[in-house]
Every structure is written in structure tokens, then in C-alpha cells.
Design a protein around this motif. Structure first.
Motif, PDB file in Angstrom:
ATOM      1  N   ALA A 131       0.831  -1.209   0.000  1.00 54.28           N
ATOM      2  CA  ALA A 131       0.000   0.000   0.000  1.00 54.28           C
ATOM      3  C   ALA A 131       0.862   1.254   0.000  1.00 54.28           C
ATOM      4  N   VAL A 132       1.911   1.253   0.800  1.00 50.19           N
ATOM      5  CA  VAL A 132       2.831   2.397   0.842  1.00 50.19           C
ATOM      6  C   VAL A 132       3.516   2.566  -0.507  1.00 50.19           C
ATOM      7  N   LEU A 133       3.955   1.452  -1.101  1.00 48.29           N
ATOM      8  CA  LEU A 133       4.635   1.497  -2.400  1.00 48.29           C
ATOM      9  C   LEU A 133       3.711   2.035  -3.492  1.00 48.29           C
ATOM     10  N   ILE A 134       2.482   1.529  -3.549  1.00 45.93           N
ATOM     11  CA  ILE A 134       1.541   1.969  -4.581  1.00 45.93           C
ATOM     12  C   ILE A 134       1.157   3.434  -4.382  1.00 45.93           C
ATOM     13  N   SER A 135       1.001   3.843  -3.128  1.00 45.42           N
ATOM     14  CA  SER A 135       0.703   5.245  -2.847  1.00 45.42           C
ATOM     15  C   SER A 135       1.829   6.148  -3.345  1.00 45.42           C
ATOM     16  N   PHE A 136       3.065   5.706  -3.128  1.00 46.67           N
ATOM     17  CA  PHE A 136       4.218   6.475  -3.594  1.00 46.67           C
ATOM     18  C   PHE A 136       4.250   6.528  -5.122  1.00 46.67           C
ATOM     19  N   ILE A 137       4.014   5.383  -5.773  1.00 40.70           N
ATOM     20  CA  ILE A 137       4.047   5.347  -7.236  1.00 40.70           C
ATOM     21  C   ILE A 137       2.996   6.277  -7.831  1.00 40.70           C
ATOM     22  N   GLY A 193     -12.240   4.421  -0.750  1.00 35.39           N
ATOM     23  CA  GLY A 193     -12.144   5.634  -1.556  1.00 35.39           C
ATOM     24  C   GLY A 193     -11.197   5.498  -2.734  1.00 35.39           C
ATOM     25  N   ASN A 194     -10.977   4.259  -3.194  1.00 30.15           N
ATOM     26  CA  ASN A 194     -10.059   3.986  -4.307  1.00 30.15           C
ATOM     27  C   ASN A 194      -8.658   4.525  -4.044  1.00 30.15           C
ATOM     28  N   THR A 195      -8.225   4.457  -2.805  1.00 24.72           N
ATOM     29  CA  THR A 195      -6.875   4.872  -2.435  1.00 24.72           C
ATOM     30  C   THR A 195      -6.121   3.673  -1.867  1.00 24.72           C
ATOM     31  N   ALA A 196      -4.801   3.761  -1.894  1.00 29.80           N
ATOM     32  CA  ALA A 196      -3.970   2.653  -1.417  1.00 29.80           C
ATOM     33  C   ALA A 196      -4.153   2.426   0.080  1.00 29.80           C
ATOM     34  N   ILE A 197      -4.010   3.479   0.864  1.00 32.61           N
ATOM     35  CA  ILE A 197      -4.131   3.349   2.316  1.00 32.61           C
ATOM     36  C   ILE A 197      -5.565   3.025   2.700  1.00 32.61           C
ATOM     37  N   GLY A 198      -6.527   3.625   1.976  1.00 31.42           N
ATOM     38  CA  GLY A 198      -7.935   3.340   2.250  1.00 31.42           C
ATOM     39  C   GLY A 198      -8.283   1.879   2.037  1.00 31.42           C
ATOM     40  N   SER A 199      -7.600   1.219   1.090  1.00 33.97           N
ATOM     41  CA  SER A 199      -7.864  -0.197   0.836  1.00 33.97           C
ATOM     42  C   SER A 199      -7.468  -1.062   2.029  1.00 33.97           C
ATOM     43  N   ILE A 200      -6.445  -0.632   2.772  1.00 36.26           N
ATOM     44  CA  ILE A 200      -6.040  -1.378   3.966  1.00 36.26           C
ATOM     45  C   ILE A 200      -7.163  -1.354   4.999  1.00 36.26           C
ATOM     46  N   PHE A 201      -7.719  -0.166   5.242  1.00 37.38           N
ATOM     47  CA  PHE A 201      -8.796  -0.049   6.225  1.00 37.38           C
ATOM     48  C   PHE A 201     -10.090  -0.673   5.718  1.00 37.38           C
ATOM     49  N   GLY A 202     -10.358  -0.541   4.409  1.00 35.21           N
ATOM     50  CA  GLY A 202     -11.535  -1.174   3.831  1.00 35.21           C
ATOM     51  C   GLY A 202     -11.461  -2.688   3.933  1.00 35.21           C
TER      52      GLY A 202
END
Length: 378
Positions: free
Chosen positions: A227-233, A311-320
Motif C-alpha cells: 500500500a505504501v509502495l503503490i501510494s508512492f508510485i 475511496g479507491n486509495t492505497a491506504i484506504g484499501s487497507i482499512f476497507g
């Protein structure tokens, strides 16, 4: 002062995070209504579900284990969404990743850490290429990715069933493969915790001992790192800028010098690799093998809901994914404890996704609420 506080609260709820919270609340309310109609106390039912997840360390561990593959398939779908694509093929990519992990985990003979890294790489590469088929068809021939990925899901499904039944890979007199080698496992302290030394040490730490009764593995750590990697990319790299630009407006991106066809292909390869990693982690950390599938397992399809909740976000997918894991693990316990229908949990999840998918309706309700509040103050 009160007016300013109300205005700030409404502004918070009007954002994507606010929509998610409201949708979750509405989902729980509708679930409570359904339980009431069926003749059950919703407060008691939700209490059972809550205790079924948080009352013991083992239950918490299992909820996280349930959530981990959903986090990563949600991440796959979210990545594709952010680049203008709808990766409904995460299910098939998950199957391919799991199958390749089982094959390489059983047939390859490598040292422990190297074996794990090789499996993750091979599973991601194979599933990425599988996702890339849909990307190529879209970029080269204009075939919509929804159509191609749905077809590829079924190809992956039957390919899995065919390979699992091959002699040398199928466990005799069963419809499952041989287990992966111990060097391929990502389970944490798997052998140690059942040894005499491990049992003696864990006896001093009851909380940890109870948690370790579940197949605790490195999957959650890998999911967070991904998730951190995809958010950075997506947000900090040139590649992410190009992919998002194509997602916003491919004609403007092409006019700006971005290779649209290449971006579509790369996006689907990355999305496929992520879903494949989810399948590999599930095999390496939990199931240890693959089996003949009677139906789709649903990890990829549920990843769509996880992505929307996040919310179609990387970090949001972790909580979802974590919310999904909690509901899916704790939900069925209302059936055993109260004989209440566990399908209520699917109604809750469906309602949450439904309301997240119609943010304009919620926004309209909030605006009406805001106007009425202003009229009341006047």
C-alpha cells in the motif's frame, strides 16, 4: 460558535471519508432493521459479532488473516481505478497467483528466505502478465477491460482445476494439490510455536499464545508495504503521474506526449501483479495448497467493494479490507450464537457499497440539512 462547528462537521461529512462513514452507519442501521424484522435483537446480534472478533487475541488474528488478501485485491482494483481502468479481473489474477505459488512452492527446492522471495516474484510476474493480456487487448484493439477480464477470470478458473488434477501435483485420492514446502511458508514461527521450547516460552505470555493459535503470517506486513509502495508510485513518481493523467483524460495525456497504449498496458500489469500477490500470500501463509474450485472464491470480486470503501486509495484499501475482514469473520457467529441469519452481514456490506456508489445522493441530503440549519439559525 455553534454554527461554525456545525458547518465544519458538515464539510467533513461531505468529503469522501465522510461518505464512507455515513455509508457504514447506514449499512449497520439497515442490517439492524433486517434483524428486527426477522425477530432478533440487533444490539445483541452486533454485540455477539463484536465479541466474536475482539474478545480474544486469536479472533483478532483470524480477522486480520481474513482481511489480508482482501486488502491486496482491493489495492489492485484501486490502482486500476486511479488510472482509468476497471479491473474486474482481480479474481482470475488472484487464482493465477495462488496456483503459481503452489506450483513453485512445491516443485522448487530453495533455501527458506530465497524460496519465499522467488515465489512472490514469480506469482506477481505471472499474474501481472495475465492482467497484461486485458491491457494489451484494450490498448491494441479497444476491447473493454471489463469484458476481457471477465472472460479471463473463467479461463483462470478452469486452468486452475485442470492443473490441480494433474498427476504429480494432485494429492492422491483428493482434489487438492500437495502442500508447499516449509521453506516456502511465510507463517510466523510456525515450527517453533509447536516445539517444547516454544510452548514453554508462550506459556508465560497468554495473550501472545492465544494469538499464535491462528496461522499468523507475514501477509499483513506485505500488504501494508504494498500500500505504501503503490501510494508512492501514484502520487510521487513520474510513472504515477502519467498513469493518472491517462485515467483523467487519455486524449489530453496523448496530446501532452504520454504513450497512452503503453500506460494502459503497464497499469493492468501492475494491477494483475498485486492481485496475484494476494493469492500467493494466501497459499504461503494460510492454505499451503490449492484445490479444485467449485465456484469463484470471491477475493477479487470483494476487492472491488474494498476499493470503493477505501475511496479507491492505497491506504484506504487497507482499512476497507480490515472492515471487510471483521464483518466476514465476526458476522457468521451471530448464526451459531443466536440462530440469526448470517446473510445479514452480506446485506450490511452490500448497503455500504451501494451508498458509497451514490455520493451525490448523500451530498444532496447533507446540503439540505445544511440549508435547514442555516434557516433555523436565522
Amino acid at each position: 460558535m455553534a454554527k461554525n462547528k456545525n458547518s465544519k462537521l458538515l464539510n467533513l461529512l461531505s468529503g469522501s471519508f465522510g461518505f464512507t462513514l455515513i455509508s457504514i452507519f447506514i449499512g449497520l442501521i439497515i442490517g439492524a432493521i433486517v434483524l428486527s424484522i426477522a425477530g432478533f435483537n440487533p444490539i445483541e446480534a452486533y454485540g455477539v459479532m463484536f465479541k466474536g472478533v475482539f474478545s480474544k487475541p486469536k479472533y483478532i488474528a483470524y480477522a486480520i488473516i481474513y482481511a489480508t488478501p482482501l486488502m491486496i485485491t482491493g489495492l489492485s482494483v484501486a490502482f486500476a481505478f486511479r488510472t482509468g481502468l476497471f479491473n474486474i479481473g482481480a479474481e482470475g489474477q488472484y487464482i493465477i497467483g495462488a496456483l503459481v505459488a503452489a506450483l513453485s512452492g512445491y516443485f522448487l527446492k530453495l533455501p527458506p528466505i530465497i524460496h519465499v522471495l522467488v515465489i512472490l516474484f514469480v506469482a506477481a510476474l505471472t499474474a501481472g502478465l495475465w492482467g497484461g493480456i486485458a491491457g494489451y487487448l484494450k490498448a491494441r484493439f479497444g476491447v473493454h477491460e471489463v469484458i476481457s477480464t471477465i472472460m479471463l477470470n473463467w479461463v483462470a478458473f478452469y486452468l486452475n482445476n485442470y492443473i490441480v488434477m494433474l498427476d504429480g501435483f494432485r494429492r492422491p485420492q483428493s482434489e487438492t494439490s500437495y502442500d508447499i514446502l516449509k521453506t516456502a511458508s511465510i507463517e510466523i514461527l510456525g515450527n517453533w510455536k509447536i516445539s517444547d521450547t516454544g510452548r514453554e516460552w508462550l506459556a508465560n505470555y497468554p495473550f501472545l499464545a492465544d494469538a499464535m493459535r491462528a496461522p499468523v503470517n507475514l501477509g499483513i506486513i506485505i500488504a501494508i508495504l504494498l500500500a505504501v509502495l503503490i501510494s508512492f508510485i501514484l502520487n510521487k513518481s513520474t510513472l504515477g503521474y502519467q498513469l493518472r493523467a491517462v485515467g483523467f483524460n487519455k486524449y489530453a495525456a496523448e496530446y501532452g506526449g504520454i504513450n497512452v497504449q503503453k500506460s494502459i498496458l503497464v497499469s493492468m500489469i501492475i494491477a494483475g501483479a498485486l492481485a496475484g500477490l494476494a493469492g500467493a500470500i494466501q497459499v504461503m501463509g494460510v492454505t499451503k495448497n490449492v484445490a479444485v474450485l467449485a465456484a469463484m472464491e470471491g477475493y477479487g470480486f470483494n476487492g472491488i467493494a474494498v476499493s470503493l470503501i477505501g475511496g479507491n486509495t492505497a491506504i484506504g484499501s487497507i482499512f476497507g479490507g480490515l472492515l471487510f475482514g471483521i464483518l466476514q469473520y465476526g458476522g457468521p457467529k451471530i448464526q451459531s450464537a443466536l440462530q440469526a441469519p448470517s446473510e445479514v452481514i452480506n446485506i450490511v456490506i452490500g448497503t455500504i457499497v451501494f451508498f458509497i456508489a451514490i455520493p451525490k445522493f448523500i451530498k444532496m441530503v447533507l446540503l439540505l440539512r445544511k440549508k435547514r440549519g442555516e434557516q433555523f439559525v436565522r
